[in-house]
Design a protein around this motif. Structure first.
Motif, mmCIF file in Angstrom:
data_model
loop_
_atom_site.group_PDB
_atom_site.id
_atom_site.type_symbol
_atom_site.label_atom_id
_atom_site.label_comp_id
_atom_site.label_asym_id
_atom_site.label_seq_id
_atom_site.Cartn_x
_atom_site.Cartn_y
_atom_site.Cartn_z
ATOM 1 N N ALA A 205 0.829 -1.200 0.000
ATOM 2 C CA ALA A 205 0.000 0.000 0.000
ATOM 3 C C ALA A 205 0.865 1.253 0.000
ATOM 4 C CB ALA A 205 -0.940 0.000 1.207
ATOM 5 N N LEU A 206 1.907 1.257 0.846
ATOM 6 C CA LEU A 206 2.807 2.411 0.903
ATOM 7 C C LEU A 206 3.571 2.587 -0.408
ATOM 8 C CD1 LEU A 206 4.245 2.059 4.525
ATOM 9 C CD2 LEU A 206 2.535 3.698 3.713
ATOM 10 N N THR A 207 3.940 1.474 -1.022
ATOM 11 C CA THR A 207 4.638 1.549 -2.307
ATOM 12 C C THR A 207 3.733 2.134 -3.382
ATOM 13 O OG1 THR A 207 6.045 -0.340 -1.765
ATOM 14 C CG2 THR A 207 5.814 0.220 -4.093
ATOM 15 N N ASP A 208 2.482 1.672 -3.399
ATOM 16 C CA ASP A 208 1.512 2.222 -4.354
ATOM 17 C C ASP A 208 1.346 3.719 -4.136
ATOM 18 O OD1 ASP A 208 -0.541 2.662 -6.148
ATOM 19 O OD2 ASP A 208 -2.086 1.772 -4.881
ATOM 20 N N MET A 209 1.191 4.124 -2.881
ATOM 21 C CA MET A 209 1.019 5.545 -2.578
ATOM 22 C C MET A 209 2.228 6.361 -3.035
ATOM 23 S SD MET A 209 -0.636 5.091 1.239
ATOM 24 C CE MET A 209 -0.633 6.840 1.639
ATOM 25 N N HIS A 210 3.427 5.836 -2.758
ATOM 26 C CA HIS A 210 4.647 6.585 -3.088
ATOM 27 C C HIS A 210 4.901 6.631 -4.595
ATOM 28 C CE1 HIS A 210 8.607 8.265 -2.788
ATOM 29 N NE2 HIS A 210 9.177 7.179 -3.311
ATOM 30 N N GLU A 211 4.839 5.475 -5.251
ATOM 31 C CA GLU A 211 5.124 5.435 -6.686
ATOM 32 C C GLU A 211 4.072 6.200 -7.484
ATOM 33 O OE1 GLU A 211 7.816 4.320 -8.085
ATOM 34 O OE2 GLU A 211 8.633 3.668 -6.160
ATOM 35 N N SER A 212 2.791 6.033 -7.112
ATOM 36 C CA SER A 212 1.731 6.783 -7.792
ATOM 37 C C SER A 212 1.879 8.274 -7.500
ATOM 38 C CB SER A 212 0.353 6.296 -7.327
ATOM 39 O OG SER A 212 0.151 4.940 -7.664
ATOM 40 N N GLY A 213 2.220 8.581 -6.246
ATOM 41 C CA GLY A 213 2.406 9.982 -5.873
ATOM 42 C C GLY A 213 3.507 10.649 -6.665
ATOM 43 N N LYS A 214 4.611 9.933 -6.885
ATOM 44 C CA LYS A 214 5.724 10.510 -7.659
ATOM 45 C C LYS A 214 5.284 10.838 -9.079
ATOM 46 C CE LYS A 214 8.855 7.344 -7.155
ATOM 47 N NZ LYS A 214 10.173 6.648 -7.274
ATOM 48 N N ARG A 215 4.573 9.936 -9.695
ATOM 49 C CA ARG A 215 4.134 10.180 -11.073
ATOM 50 C C ARG A 215 3.097 11.303 -11.124
ATOM 51 N NH1 ARG A 215 6.325 5.677 -10.355
ATOM 52 N NH2 ARG A 215 7.277 4.416 -11.967
ATOM 53 N N ALA A 216 2.220 11.325 -10.146
ATOM 54 C CA ALA A 216 1.242 12.411 -10.077
ATOM 55 C C ALA A 216 1.927 13.741 -9.799
ATOM 56 C CB ALA A 216 0.212 12.120 -8.987
ATOM 57 N N GLY A 217 2.984 13.693 -8.981
ATOM 58 C CA GLY A 217 3.739 14.908 -8.699
ATOM 59 C C GLY A 217 4.380 15.474 -9.945
ATOM 60 N N ASN A 218 4.944 14.598 -10.773
ATOM 61 C CA ASN A 218 5.539 15.058 -12.032
ATOM 62 C C ASN A 218 4.500 15.687 -12.939
ATOM 63 O OD1 ASN A 218 8.105 14.150 -11.292
ATOM 64 N ND2 ASN A 218 7.770 12.121 -12.159
ATOM 65 N N MET A 219 3.328 15.060 -12.985
ATOM 66 C CA MET A 219 2.250 15.621 -13.804
ATOM 67 C C MET A 219 1.785 16.964 -13.242
ATOM 68 S SD MET A 219 0.182 12.041 -14.315
ATOM 69 C CE MET A 219 -1.290 12.871 -14.841
ATOM 70 N N GLY A 220 1.662 17.024 -11.911
ATOM 71 C CA GLY A 220 1.234 18.271 -11.274
ATOM 72 C C GLY A 220 2.231 19.386 -11.503
ATOM 73 N N ALA A 221 3.529 19.052 -11.450
ATOM 74 C CA ALA A 221 4.560 20.063 -11.702
ATOM 75 C C ALA A 221 4.471 20.580 -13.125
ATOM 76 C CB ALA A 221 5.940 19.458 -11.442
ATOM 77 N N ALA A 222 4.208 19.664 -14.070
ATOM 78 C CA ALA A 222 4.106 20.071 -15.477
ATOM 79 C C ALA A 222 2.903 20.977 -15.702
ATOM 80 C CB ALA A 222 4.009 18.838 -16.370
ATOM 81 N N VAL A 223 1.757 20.601 -15.090
ATOM 82 C CA VAL A 223 0.536 21.402 -15.266
ATOM 83 C C VAL A 223 0.684 22.775 -14.616
ATOM 84 C CG1 VAL A 223 -1.909 21.576 -14.661
ATOM 85 C CG2 VAL A 223 -0.984 19.404 -15.476
ATOM 86 N N ALA A 224 1.103 22.782 -13.344
ATOM 87 C CA ALA A 224 1.242 24.051 -12.621
ATOM 88 C C ALA A 224 2.324 24.929 -13.248
ATOM 89 C CB ALA A 224 1.575 23.785 -11.154
ATOM 90 N N GLY A 225 3.439 24.294 -13.651
ATOM 91 C CA GLY A 225 4.506 25.049 -14.293
ATOM 92 C C GLY A 225 4.069 25.631 -15.621
ATOM 93 N N GLY A 226 3.271 24.865 -16.383
ATOM 94 C CA GLY A 226 2.777 25.353 -17.662
ATOM 95 C C GLY A 226 1.855 26.546 -17.510
ATOM 96 N N ILE A 227 0.926 26.439 -16.540
ATOM 97 C CA ILE A 227 0.006 27.549 -16.290
ATOM 98 C C ILE A 227 0.768 28.783 -15.840
ATOM 99 C CG2 ILE A 227 -1.888 28.351 -14.821
ATOM 100 C CD1 ILE A 227 -2.882 25.464 -14.727
ATOM 101 N N SER A 228 1.726 28.573 -14.940
ATOM 102 C CA SER A 228 2.527 29.691 -14.448
ATOM 103 C C SER A 228 3.361 30.302 -15.565
ATOM 104 C CB SER A 228 3.438 29.220 -13.311
ATOM 105 O OG SER A 228 4.251 30.273 -12.849
ATOM 106 N N ALA A 229 3.918 29.462 -16.445
ATOM 107 C CA ALA A 229 4.748 29.961 -17.537
ATOM 108 C C ALA A 229 3.953 30.882 -18.462
ATOM 109 C CB ALA A 229 5.330 28.788 -18.326
ATOM 110 N N ILE A 230 2.690 30.522 -18.691
ATOM 111 C CA ILE A 230 1.851 31.360 -19.562
ATOM 112 C C ILE A 230 1.592 32.717 -18.920
ATOM 113 C CG2 ILE A 230 -0.447 31.572 -20.579
ATOM 114 C CD1 ILE A 230 -0.437 28.514 -20.895
ATOM 115 N N SER A 231 1.145 32.702 -17.651
ATOM 116 C CA SER A 231 0.821 33.965 -16.981
ATOM 117 C C SER A 231 2.067 34.806 -16.733
ATOM 118 C CB SER A 231 0.109 33.683 -15.650
ATOM 119 O OG SER A 231 0.934 32.928 -14.789
ATOM 120 N N GLU A 232 3.142 34.156 -16.302
ATOM 121 C CA GLU A 232 4.369 34.895 -16.029
ATOM 122 C C GLU A 232 5.010 35.408 -17.323
ATOM 123 O OE1 GLU A 232 5.655 35.724 -13.107
ATOM 124 O OE2 GLU A 232 4.023 34.756 -12.020
#
Length: 477
Positions: A205-232
């Protein structure tokens, strides 16, 4: 926390849940493996440990292999034929990629290496992987080489066993790590089996949470960074910000997006696995497919951010209530509309994302309208405050308006009363003048009437009128 960040967290959570679903499904398999391990301990509790341990050996190797596959995001998984109710099958374990069987395995765990060597070397196990207890492997390998060198009748069988002998269940880069005879024997004890099963449940369960979290984190960074890049970038183009400030803001936005993506997905997996523990993997699987854990997790994460901002003094209690209300409503709306979207648009991920986006928009409108909220929204509160101000102004103005109206009515009454008297006197004088044929009196009456309208007669008396009529001047109207 602004609405853009909230919506990005919800939508990224939806996308991450779909793209990391494989981790959860593999984790559920390990949960089933753990349940089967406990079941075997109960099933063989009345059998001597040195006999029952063979079943435990197979299951322990399987669960360890599947856990390593989960850690390495591998499609491989192993399953015992006993768990598939194929107890008489010569194959003990099957390694598959979900599409086809990749390797058949024969596992033997006896109380000494010589017995394990003999048991593994049966002709019916031709070209299968031969799996032995890890602590006996070296001795078995030594015995096989000795017997092959001695030229015994079973030398051919021993050669095949040696060629396929493994001390742990493995395929490609996935490995169980091995199991000793002692470990298999100890697992026949129910309490030990339950403890080992719980350990693998928690670890997976912890492995699923961590590995899924890492991939979701990368996606979140890309989305948030993209939105910020446009506005900035737009701010940089307008000259409102310097390049250094823009770069820092984009990096910070990406970091926050990673943290939010990791937290939402890891928490949603935690919700799913907690449900599995209390309700079973069947119910948890259905719950995971509904994306309800994502809605719960994104709501908790967004609400937690608001709570942290409140404790740090960045927002007041009123704004905290408003943000938590907004989070609850938009998360719930995204969940329900995400399910509807997936039903209407039966394309994996796409339907849920479209529905979640529509749900967030509708939830936001509902919250802003104040129709449903944990207290009034900021817009509603502002509108109510404005209404109170207008109401107070109106209440203060009403008496003044009434007073001025009364004064005006009095002035008009007095004015028209006076004019009425002037008109009456003038018309009476004009009537008398016509009757008595007094042109000057008639002129006097007309003068009075003209005065009431601000006009001036061009003639004061009849003599002036008569003189004008006899002159050559043109008559002007």
């Amino acid at each position: 926390m602004d609405n853009t960040a909230k919506s990005a967290a919800i939508l990224n959570g939806r996308l991450a849940e779909e793209t990391t679903r494989r981790f959860t499904e593999r984790t559920f398999r390990i949960f089933n493996d753990a349940d089967h391990l406990s079941h075997l301990a109960s099933k063989w509790k009345n059998v001597a440990a040195d006999k029952a341990q063979g079943h435990m050996f197979e299951q322990l190797e399987t669960i360890k292999f599947n856990y390593d596959a989960l850690r390495k995001d591998s499609e491989l998984f192993a399953k015992t034929t006993a768990s598939m109710v194929l107890g008489t099958d010569p194959v003990d374990i099957i390694i598959s990629d979900g599409k086809k069987t990749l390797r058949e395995v024969q596992a033997k765990s006896c109380n000494h290496a010589a017995a394990s060597t003999f048991a593994l070397s049966d002709k019916k196990y031709a070209e299968m992987m031969r799996l032995s207890p890890s602590d006996q492997h070296a001795e078995i390998e030594k015995l096989l080489k000795q017997r092959i060198a001695a030229g015994t009748l079973k030398a051919g069988d021993y050669e095949q066993t040696l060629r396929n002998l493994k001390k742990d269940l493995q395929y490609d880069n996935v490995s169980s790590g091995g199991t000793t005879y002692q470990q298999a024997t100890e697992a026949t004890n129910q309490s030990v089996a339950d403890r080992v099963a719980d350990e693998f449940r928690v670890k997976s369960a912890l492995t699923d949470m961590h590995e899924s979290g890492k991939r979701a984190g990368n996606m979140g960074a890309a989305v948030a960074g993209g939105i910020s890049a446009i506005s900035e970038g737009f701010a940089l183009f307008k000259g409102e910000k310097e390049l250094g400030e823009v770069t820092v803001n984009i990096v910070l936005a990406s970091a926050k997006g990673y943290a939010t993506g990791y937290a939402v997905t890891a928490l949603s997996k935690g919700v799913t696995h907690t449900a599995s523990y209390y309700l079973g993997t069947g119910v948890a699987s259905t719950l995971a497919r509904s994306n309800a854990p994502v809605a719960i997790a994104s709501g908790v994460v967004n609400a937690s951010k608001s709570m942290i901002a409140f404790m740090q003094g960045e927002i007041d209690a009123e704004q905290l209530s408003d943000e938590i209300s907004h989070t609850a409503i938009t998360s719930t709306a995204s969940f329900y509309y995400g399910a509807v979207g997936q039903a209407i648009i039966p394309i994996p991920v796409v339907g849920a994302l479209v529905g979640a986006g529509v749900g967030y928009f509708i939830g936001n409108m509902i919250h802003q309208s104040g129709l449903l909220a944990l207290g009034d929204s900021a817009v509603v509160k502002a509108a109510k405050a404005h209404r109170k101000q207008v109401e107070a102004m109106c209440l203060a103005a009403i008496p003044e308006i009434q007073r001025h109206r009364h004064e005006m009515e009095q002035m008009l009454s007095q004015h028209f009363a006076e004019r009425k008297a002037h008109f009456t006197d003038a018309f009476s004088a004009m009537d008398a003048a016509l009757y008595e044929w007094e042109p000057d009196n008639f002129m006097t009456g007309l003068t009075v009437i003209n005065d009431q309208f601000g006009g001036v007669l061009p003639f004061k008396n009849f003599s002036e009128f008569d003189a004008f009529m006899k002159s050559d001047e043109a008559l002007e109207f």
